[in-house]
Design an enzyme around this catalytic site. Sequence first.
Site, mmCIF file in Angstrom:
data_model
loop_
_atom_site.group_PDB
_atom_site.id
_atom_site.type_symbol
_atom_site.label_atom_id
_atom_site.label_comp_id
_atom_site.label_asym_id
_atom_site.label_seq_id
_atom_site.Cartn_x
_atom_site.Cartn_y
_atom_site.Cartn_z
ATOM 1 N N ASP A 8 43.542 108.246 -22.990
ATOM 2 C CA ASP A 8 42.617 108.266 -23.954
ATOM 3 C C ASP A 8 42.694 108.195 -25.360
ATOM 4 O O ASP A 8 43.869 108.331 -25.458
ATOM 5 C CB ASP A 8 41.331 109.688 -23.884
ATOM 6 C CG ASP A 8 40.387 108.976 -24.442
ATOM 7 O OD1 ASP A 8 39.202 108.845 -24.855
ATOM 8 O OD2 ASP A 8 39.908 110.546 -24.738
ATOM 9 N N LEU A 9 42.069 107.618 -26.888
ATOM 10 C CA LEU A 9 42.301 107.613 -27.401
ATOM 11 C C LEU A 9 41.949 109.294 -28.257
ATOM 12 O O LEU A 9 42.450 109.796 -29.221
ATOM 13 C CB LEU A 9 42.087 106.414 -28.303
ATOM 14 C CG LEU A 9 42.274 106.045 -29.977
ATOM 15 C CD1 LEU A 9 43.159 106.214 -30.217
ATOM 16 C CD2 LEU A 9 41.761 104.862 -29.868
ATOM 17 N N ASP A 10 40.681 108.758 -28.725
ATOM 18 C CA ASP A 10 40.011 110.028 -29.977
ATOM 19 C C ASP A 10 39.883 111.121 -29.044
ATOM 20 O O ASP A 10 39.825 111.768 -28.156
ATOM 21 C CB ASP A 10 38.241 109.757 -29.527
ATOM 22 C CG ASP A 10 37.384 108.041 -30.347
ATOM 23 O OD1 ASP A 10 38.634 107.830 -31.430
ATOM 24 O OD2 ASP A 10 37.074 107.297 -29.361
ATOM 25 N N THR A 16 40.394 111.676 -34.056
ATOM 26 C CA THR A 16 38.705 110.547 -34.374
ATOM 27 C C THR A 16 37.649 111.599 -33.425
ATOM 28 O O THR A 16 36.552 111.672 -34.023
ATOM 29 C CB THR A 16 39.146 108.922 -33.794
ATOM 30 O OG1 THR A 16 39.656 109.270 -32.535
ATOM 31 C CG2 THR A 16 39.197 108.787 -35.042
ATOM 32 N N LYS A 44 32.008 113.337 -25.579
ATOM 33 C CA LYS A 44 32.721 112.885 -25.390
ATOM 34 C C LYS A 44 33.693 112.125 -24.057
ATOM 35 O O LYS A 44 33.524 112.725 -23.535
ATOM 36 C CB LYS A 44 34.320 114.628 -25.982
ATOM 37 C CG LYS A 44 34.278 115.375 -26.682
ATOM 38 C CD LYS A 44 35.458 115.860 -26.762
ATOM 39 C CE LYS A 44 35.647 116.908 -27.830
ATOM 40 N NZ LYS A 44 36.719 118.315 -27.786
ATOM 41 N N SER A 115 39.704 104.025 -22.861
ATOM 42 C CA SER A 115 39.129 104.700 -24.177
ATOM 43 C C SER A 115 37.178 103.467 -24.390
ATOM 44 O O SER A 115 37.707 102.387 -23.751
ATOM 45 C CB SER A 115 39.524 104.451 -25.546
ATOM 46 O OG SER A 115 38.719 105.012 -27.037
ATOM 47 N N ALA A 116 37.055 104.574 -24.304
ATOM 48 C CA ALA A 116 35.179 103.969 -24.452
ATOM 49 C C ALA A 116 35.180 103.768 -25.302
ATOM 50 O O ALA A 116 34.021 103.041 -25.323
ATOM 51 C CB ALA A 116 34.315 105.254 -24.196
ATOM 52 N N LYS A 146 32.653 106.876 -18.196
ATOM 53 C CA LYS A 146 33.437 107.667 -17.836
ATOM 54 C C LYS A 146 32.526 108.744 -17.631
ATOM 55 O O LYS A 146 31.202 108.687 -18.426
ATOM 56 C CB LYS A 146 34.466 108.193 -18.921
ATOM 57 C CG LYS A 146 35.695 107.417 -19.518
ATOM 58 C CD LYS A 146 36.398 108.307 -20.433
ATOM 59 C CE LYS A 146 37.346 107.252 -20.945
ATOM 60 N NZ LYS A 146 37.969 107.564 -22.022
ATOM 61 N N GLU A 170 43.736 112.976 -20.971
ATOM 62 C CA GLU A 170 42.101 113.096 -21.559
ATOM 63 C C GLU A 170 42.235 114.000 -22.695
ATOM 64 O O GLU A 170 42.746 115.625 -22.594
ATOM 65 C CB GLU A 170 41.111 113.583 -20.075
ATOM 66 C CG GLU A 170 40.828 111.645 -20.537
ATOM 67 C CD GLU A 170 39.807 111.357 -21.109
ATOM 68 O OE1 GLU A 170 39.232 112.035 -22.360
ATOM 69 O OE2 GLU A 170 40.014 110.137 -21.361
ATOM 70 N N ASP A 171 40.948 114.314 -23.951
ATOM 71 C CA ASP A 171 40.854 115.796 -23.641
ATOM 72 C C ASP A 171 39.574 115.899 -23.672
ATOM 73 O O ASP A 171 38.243 117.109 -23.955
ATOM 74 C CB ASP A 171 40.944 115.230 -25.509
ATOM 75 C CG ASP A 171 39.708 114.749 -26.217
ATOM 76 O OD1 ASP A 171 39.648 113.305 -25.105
ATOM 77 O OD2 ASP A 171 39.146 114.452 -27.108
#
Length: 219
Positions: A8-10, A16, A44, A115-116, A146, A170-171
């Site tokens: 995942d990115l953010d 971010t 999220k 990432s979404a 997700k 993931e966060d």
Amino acid sequence: MIKGLVFDLDGVITDTAEYHYLAWKSLAEKIGIEIDREFNEQLKGISRMESLDLILKHGNKEADFTEAEKEELATQKNEEYKEYIKEITPADLLPGIDKLLKEAKEKGLGMTLASASKNGPAIMNSLEIMDLFDGIVDPATLKAGKPDPEIFVRGAEMLGLRPDECVGFEDAEAGIEGINGAGMFSVGVGSEDAMQKADYAVTSTEELNLDTILAKASQ
Ligand code: BG6
Ligand code: MG
């Protein structure tokens, strides 16, 4: 054997997630809705329009806007978000991420982004980490976002791997659910409460250690 990592990115690679929160909070205030960090946990990992729907529902205003007005609100949020991400540089990688990515690359692990965010490719370029990655799943091509596992299954496919040969990072609660649903080993970054369902969880990216993760995922 683990041969790939799906990220995942953010909130995992860079901070971010905080900018998404600030931009949504400011948009929500403009239309008379109060949101806090606890509510934000639900946003999220969720797409832009789905996030807006959740905010409108939270403020009992889901019937107050037309589709065109909702598009306009989502655009306003994204414009403010883009102001925040304009200045991103490699210094904005979260602690320990640079080391983790480089070690994974040295070990020959494949890496993809799940990432979404439609801003994902731009952020990856600003962070200067695109050359470490083998691909980015395009969220616009997904049937379901997700917590559906699709984005993680696609992240593994891009590497020519089965989900059980990959580790997902993931966060978001929705993201952990997606990784687990894909049959992938899930690594969570966040509060103990939010990361309850992760196969392995840490509270900060600083604690991510590749050898530990690979050992846990192979158990
Ligand atoms: C996810 C974030 O990565 O991307 C969500 O966790 C965000 O908060 C989603 O809504 C979509 O992002 P964007 O940049 O396309 O609005
Ligand atoms: Mg995230």
